[in-house]
Design an enzyme around this catalytic site. Structure first.
Site: not given
Length: 376
Positions: A246-247, A289
């Site tokens: 996950d960004i 994301e």
């Protein structure tokens, strides 16, 4: 009386000459008929082969016909196929579609035609003659025994080279430079059309399993692939690893740089993750994301090394945006593994639990400060 004997002998000799000539003509006629029957048989085999490859709708089916049927049809000792794949997109797509390229050792991929190391091949005209390693070595590198003579046929579609069909014989006289090339040029044209057709069909399937923004697999494909790999890992007794990525602070990127800036970061993140993976591994965008990676035949130590490389590649270099600006970001990664000893029960349950554990590990990484890898 002597004159009568002479005439009789002359007539007898003439009859004998006629019989010899007649026998020679009959022999020639038999040879011509035999050749005609043989050519008719060869033509029928080639027509059957052409109908099969024209009817092929999948890449694997077409390649199987080329390597098995063509060799039998044309009485060849060697058949290889080299496809031009500049960015390795073709190999990645075929791998993502679960086509095992190792089944076809005669199938080769080159990044550029110049890899073939001979200017003679750039003419897009068939080349016939004796095998020379400095000219044709790359095209026949998968062959333990090299051919004595070869026919190298460029496969061209719309003035674009897509590959080479390479025929080989252990007979030095099979392919001579003086031979006409009409037949093999026709063969090359048909195979080029068939290749283009099946690859377009495969691309349509692939598009349905690909995230349109990042050009990596979509969630549907990853879930499908996970079930298949769990089953394969059981059969072949190896472990698999799963990463949930996950960004970090992605909303802030969208707020500061707009949705286009966010899209730029998503695409570059996917590219950097992919660069750290093998062709056999799977990368998919799960939504927003979030990404999921499936590592094949990997233990926890192997997976940790890959995860750390991914984390460093994201954090180590700023992202260039379409509006010529830059931004930096990091990524958090949750990691888990399923060893062969624990790959038990229903595959769907194993897959669900594996992804759930990776998700919990990701949450732990986020809660502990982000930009790190955590395992469960």
């Amino acid at each position: 009386m002597d004159r009568a004997n002479v005439n009789a002998r002359r007539q007898a000799q003439s009859l004998e000459n006629l019989r010899v000539e007649n026998h020679a003509l009959r022999t020639q006629l038999d040879d011509i008929l035999e050749l005609a029957h043989r050519n008719q048989s060869i033509l029928a085999r080639h027509q059957s082969f052409e109908l099969k490859i024209i009817g092929a709708s999948h890449f694997k089916e077409l390649i199987s016909y080329i390597f098995s049927e063509l060799a039998n049809t044309s009485d060849l000792d060697i058949v290889t196929l080299a496809l031009v794949d500049p960015r390795q997109d073709l190999q990645q797509m075929l791998n993502d579609l679960r086509i095992d390229l190792q089944e076809f050792p005669g199938l080769l991929f080159v990044r550029h035609e110049h890899e073939l190391q001979t200017k003679a091949l750039l003419s897009y005209k068939p080349l016939l003659g004796k095998y020379q390693s400095h000219l044709y070595g790359n095209l026949y590198r998968s062959c333990a025994k090299k051919p004595a003579s070869v026919a190298v046929i460029p496969l061209v579609r719309q003035n674009r080279l897509i590959g080479y069909l390479n025929l080989g014989s252990f007979c030095a006289e099979r392919f001579l430079t003086t031979m006409a090339t009409d037949f093999i040029e026709r063969l090359g044209s048909i195979i080029a059309i068939c290749l283009e057709n099946v690859l377009n069909n495969e691309r349509l399937v692939y598009i349905g399993l690909t995230d349109p923004l990042t050009n990596v697999s979509n969630r549907r494909y990853v879930e499908q692939r996970t079930l298949e790999e769990i089953a394969r890992a059981r059969r072949q007794s190896y472990g698999i690893a799963c990463m949930y990525l996950d960004i970090d602070f992605f909303k802030k990127i969208n707020d500061e740089h707009g949705h286009q800036g966010g899209d730029d970061v998503l695409c570059e993140v996917a590219k950097r993750i992919k660069a750290e993976l093998r062709l056999s591994d799977t990368l998919g965008r799960f939504g927003g994301e979030e990404f999921v990676v499936l590592l094949i035949n990997a233990n926890l130590q192997d997976a940790m090394l890959v995860a750390e490389r991914i984390r460093r590649s994201i954090a180590g270099k700023p992202f260039t945006l379409s509006d010529k600006g830059h931004c930096s970001t990091t990524i958090s990664i949750g990691l888990t593994t399923v060893s062969e000893k624990h790959n038990l029960g229903e595959a769907t349950a194993v897959a669900r639990e594996m992804i759930s554990r990776a998700d919990r590990a990701l949450y732990d990484a986020k809660r502990s400060g982000r930009n790190q890898v955590r395992c469960e």
